[in-house]
Design a protein around this motif. Structure first.
Motif, PDB file in Angstrom:
ATOM      1  N   THR A 138       0.835  -1.208   0.000  1.00  0.00           N
ATOM      2  CA  THR A 138       0.000   0.000   0.000  1.00  0.00           C
ATOM      3  C   THR A 138       0.871   1.260   0.000  1.00  0.00           C
ATOM      4  OG1 THR A 138      -0.113  -0.054   2.418  1.00  0.00           O
ATOM      5  CG2 THR A 138      -1.919  -1.122   1.223  1.00  0.00           C
ATOM      6  N   ARG A 139       2.193   1.077   0.024  1.00  0.00           N
ATOM      7  CA  ARG A 139       3.079   2.255  -0.001  1.00  0.00           C
ATOM      8  C   ARG A 139       2.965   2.952  -1.358  1.00  0.00           C
ATOM      9  NH1 ARG A 139       7.551   2.912  -2.392  1.00  0.00           N
ATOM     10  NH2 ARG A 139       8.773   0.997  -2.257  1.00  0.00           N
ATOM     11  N   PRO A 140       2.982   4.305  -1.361  1.00  0.00           N
ATOM     12  CA  PRO A 140       2.937   5.017  -2.644  1.00  0.00           C
ATOM     13  C   PRO A 140       4.167   4.685  -3.485  1.00  0.00           C
ATOM     14  CG  PRO A 140       2.692   6.540  -0.792  1.00  0.00           C
ATOM     15  CD  PRO A 140       3.026   5.218  -0.205  1.00  0.00           C
TER      16      PRO A 140
ATOM     17  N   ASP B  39       1.420  -1.577   4.318  1.00  0.00           N
ATOM     18  CA  ASP B  39       1.223  -3.031   4.266  1.00  0.00           C
ATOM     19  C   ASP B  39       2.040  -3.641   3.140  1.00  0.00           C
ATOM     20  OD1 ASP B  39      -1.093  -3.316   6.193  1.00  0.00           O
ATOM     21  OD2 ASP B  39      -1.886  -1.823   4.789  1.00  0.00           O
ATOM     22  N   TYR B  40       2.568  -4.814   3.426  1.00  0.00           N
ATOM     23  CA  TYR B  40       3.311  -5.586   2.422  1.00  0.00           C
ATOM     24  C   TYR B  40       2.832  -7.028   2.511  1.00  0.00           C
ATOM     25  CZ  TYR B  40       6.608  -1.681   2.418  1.00  0.00           C
ATOM     26  OH  TYR B  40       7.172  -0.433   2.320  1.00  0.00           O
ATOM     27  N   GLY B  41       2.641  -7.673   1.371  1.00  0.00           N
ATOM     28  CA  GLY B  41       2.219  -9.075   1.411  1.00  0.00           C
ATOM     29  C   GLY B  41       2.545  -9.791   0.116  1.00  0.00           C
ATOM     30  N   ASN B  42       2.954 -11.028   0.246  1.00  0.00           N
ATOM     31  CA  ASN B  42       3.307 -11.840  -0.922  1.00  0.00           C
ATOM     32  C   ASN B  42       2.276 -12.926  -1.171  1.00  0.00           C
ATOM     33  OD1 ASN B  42       5.956 -11.046  -2.042  1.00  0.00           O
ATOM     34  ND2 ASN B  42       6.536 -11.219   0.109  1.00  0.00           N
ATOM     35  N   SER B  43       1.986 -13.161  -2.435  1.00  0.00           N
ATOM     36  CA  SER B  43       0.953 -14.127  -2.798  1.00  0.00           C
ATOM     37  C   SER B  43       1.445 -15.564  -2.649  1.00  0.00           C
ATOM     38  CB  SER B  43       0.528 -13.882  -4.250  1.00  0.00           C
ATOM     39  OG  SER B  43      -0.028 -15.042  -4.796  1.00  0.00           O
TER      40      SER B  43
ATOM     41  N   ASP C 144       8.707  -3.640  -9.486  1.00  0.00           N
ATOM     42  CA  ASP C 144       9.194  -3.388  -8.125  1.00  0.00           C
ATOM     43  C   ASP C 144       8.177  -3.868  -7.094  1.00  0.00           C
ATOM     44  OD1 ASP C 144      11.714  -1.861  -8.697  1.00  0.00           O
ATOM     45  OD2 ASP C 144      10.257  -0.709  -9.863  1.00  0.00           O
ATOM     46  N   TYR C 145       6.957  -3.508  -7.315  1.00  0.00           N
ATOM     47  CA  TYR C 145       5.857  -3.891  -6.424  1.00  0.00           C
ATOM     48  C   TYR C 145       4.574  -3.933  -7.234  1.00  0.00           C
ATOM     49  CZ  TYR C 145       8.487  -2.882  -2.085  1.00  0.00           C
ATOM     50  OH  TYR C 145       9.391  -2.900  -1.043  1.00  0.00           O
ATOM     51  N   HIS C 146       3.547  -4.568  -6.647  1.00  0.00           N
ATOM     52  CA  HIS C 146       2.181  -4.321  -7.094  1.00  0.00           C
ATOM     53  C   HIS C 146       1.659  -3.257  -6.132  1.00  0.00           C
ATOM     54  CE1 HIS C 146       2.159  -7.685  -9.809  1.00  0.00           C
ATOM     55  NE2 HIS C 146       2.420  -8.543  -8.849  1.00  0.00           N
TER      56      HIS C 146
HETATM   57  P1  5GP Z   1      10.423  -0.211   0.810  1.00  0.00           P
HETATM   58  O1  5GP Z   1       9.064   0.363   1.079  1.00  0.00           O
HETATM   59  O2  5GP Z   1      11.522   0.702   1.221  1.00  0.00           O
HETATM   60  O3  5GP Z   1      10.550  -0.729  -0.605  1.00  0.00           O
HETATM   61  O4  5GP Z   1      10.527  -1.499   1.730  1.00  0.00           O
HETATM   62  C1  5GP Z   1      10.482  -1.397   3.128  1.00  0.00           C
HETATM   63  C2  5GP Z   1      10.902  -2.726   3.694  1.00  0.00           C
HETATM   64  O5  5GP Z   1       9.885  -3.715   3.473  1.00  0.00           O
HETATM   65  C3  5GP Z   1      12.159  -3.282   3.038  1.00  0.00           C
HETATM   66  O6  5GP Z   1      13.002  -3.822   4.037  1.00  0.00           O
HETATM   67  C4  5GP Z   1      11.583  -4.315   2.100  1.00  0.00           C
HETATM   68  O7  5GP Z   1      12.520  -5.314   1.767  1.00  0.00           O
HETATM   69  C5  5GP Z   1      10.465  -4.881   2.949  1.00  0.00           C
HETATM   70  N1  5GP Z   1       9.506  -5.689   2.197  1.00  0.00           N
HETATM   71  C6  5GP Z   1       9.252  -5.700   0.878  1.00  0.00           C
HETATM   72  N2  5GP Z   1       8.333  -6.627   0.576  1.00  0.00           N
HETATM   73  C7  5GP Z   1       8.011  -7.244   1.737  1.00  0.00           C
HETATM   74  C8  5GP Z   1       7.115  -8.299   2.095  1.00  0.00           C
HETATM   75  O8  5GP Z   1       6.412  -8.886   1.296  1.00  0.00           O
HETATM   76  N3  5GP Z   1       7.049  -8.620   3.404  1.00  0.00           N
HETATM   77  C9  5GP Z   1       7.802  -8.012   4.338  1.00  0.00           C
HETATM   78  N4  5GP Z   1       7.707  -8.417   5.599  1.00  0.00           N
HETATM   79  N5  5GP Z   1       8.658  -7.014   4.059  1.00  0.00           N
HETATM   80  C10 5GP Z   1       8.757  -6.642   2.770  1.00  0.00           C
END
Ligand code: 5GP
Length: 209
Positions: free
Chosen positions: A51-53, A91-95, A63-65
């Motif tokens: 959800t990060r911009p 929020d960060y999450g992997n499928s 880089d991200y979705h």
């Molecule tokens: P950034 O927003 O700077 O790209 O990432 C912030 C932090 O979140 C970094 O340490 C990055 O590696 C981590 N991060 C990225 N994807 C995920 C994820 O799916 N899960 C978790 N726990 N951290 C993640």
């Protein structure tokens, strides 16, 4: 049958592996993985939902979705995430499905994740390969974070403080690589070498999700 062409033992088959690349924010996880992609390493590079911009130099889907909070919550409710975390307020999450499908195809999966996330994955998938990237020094880590210049000063302080604590977690990992300045090729090659060597284990790691 020609006995000389047949081994008297059976080597185990080589299942696809899950590689977790972790380390403090700013250490160069993304850059190392990007380099591996550019070098066309034959891995499935998992793309995190966040959800990060988006930052100006980032590309959606690479880089991200980049998703909205609502989209993220829906995915969460559907149980789509292998691991989910709040990092610095986003929020960060992997499928999980993506990982399962790639592994089932026999493709090795690389995920980059922060240190708390790596600990979560370790509890769930003990047989993944855990690689920790370290900066050459705290000063260099700070310089890298400043160069990125994406966060206000207090966030930067927060990330540096967290990095110091995260560094203590290195002994929970299988491998540690110092990501030197201007040495992305070497870091990428080392990660690749680790994965290659893992393929020759007598007792292969097995990932069950
Ligand atoms: P950034 O927003 O700077 O790209 O990432 C912030 C932090 O979140 C970094 O340490 C990055 O590696 C981590 N991060 C990225 N994807 C995920 C994820 O799916 N899960 C978790 N726990 N951290 C993640």
């Amino acid at each position: 049958m020609d006995e000389h062409t047949v081994l008297p033992i059976q080597l185990p088959e080589r299942p696809a592996v899950l590689i977790v690349v972790s380390g403090p924010s700013g250490v160069g996880k993304d850059a190392a993985i990007k380099r591996m992609r550019d070098l066309r390493y034959p891995f499935y590079f998992l793309v995190t939902n966040t959800t990060r911009p988006k930052r100006s130099d980032e590309i959606e889907g690479v880089d991200y979705h980049f998703v909205t909070k609502e989209q993220f919550l829906e995915m969460q409710q559907r149980g789509e995430f292998l691991e989910r975390a709040v990092v610095y307020g986003y929020d960060y999450g992997n499928s999980k499905r993506e990982v399962k499908e790639a592994l089932a195809r026999g493709q090795d999966v690389i995920m980059r994740i922060d240190v708390q996330g790596a600990a979560t994955i370790k509890r769930m998938v003990a047989d993944a390969i855990f690689i920790f990237l370290l900066p050459p020094s705290m000063e260099i880590l700070e310089a890298r974070l400043r160069k990125r210049r994406t966060e206000p000063e207090d966030y930067l302080r927060l990330r540096l403080h967290a990095a110091r604590l995260e560094m203590n977690e290195v002994d929970k990992f299988d491998y540690a690589i110092v990501n030197e300045d201007d040495a992305l090729d070497e870091t990428a090659e080392l990660i690749y070498a680790i994965i290659r060597a893992e393929k020759y284990r007598v007792k292969p790691r097995r990932v069950n999700l």
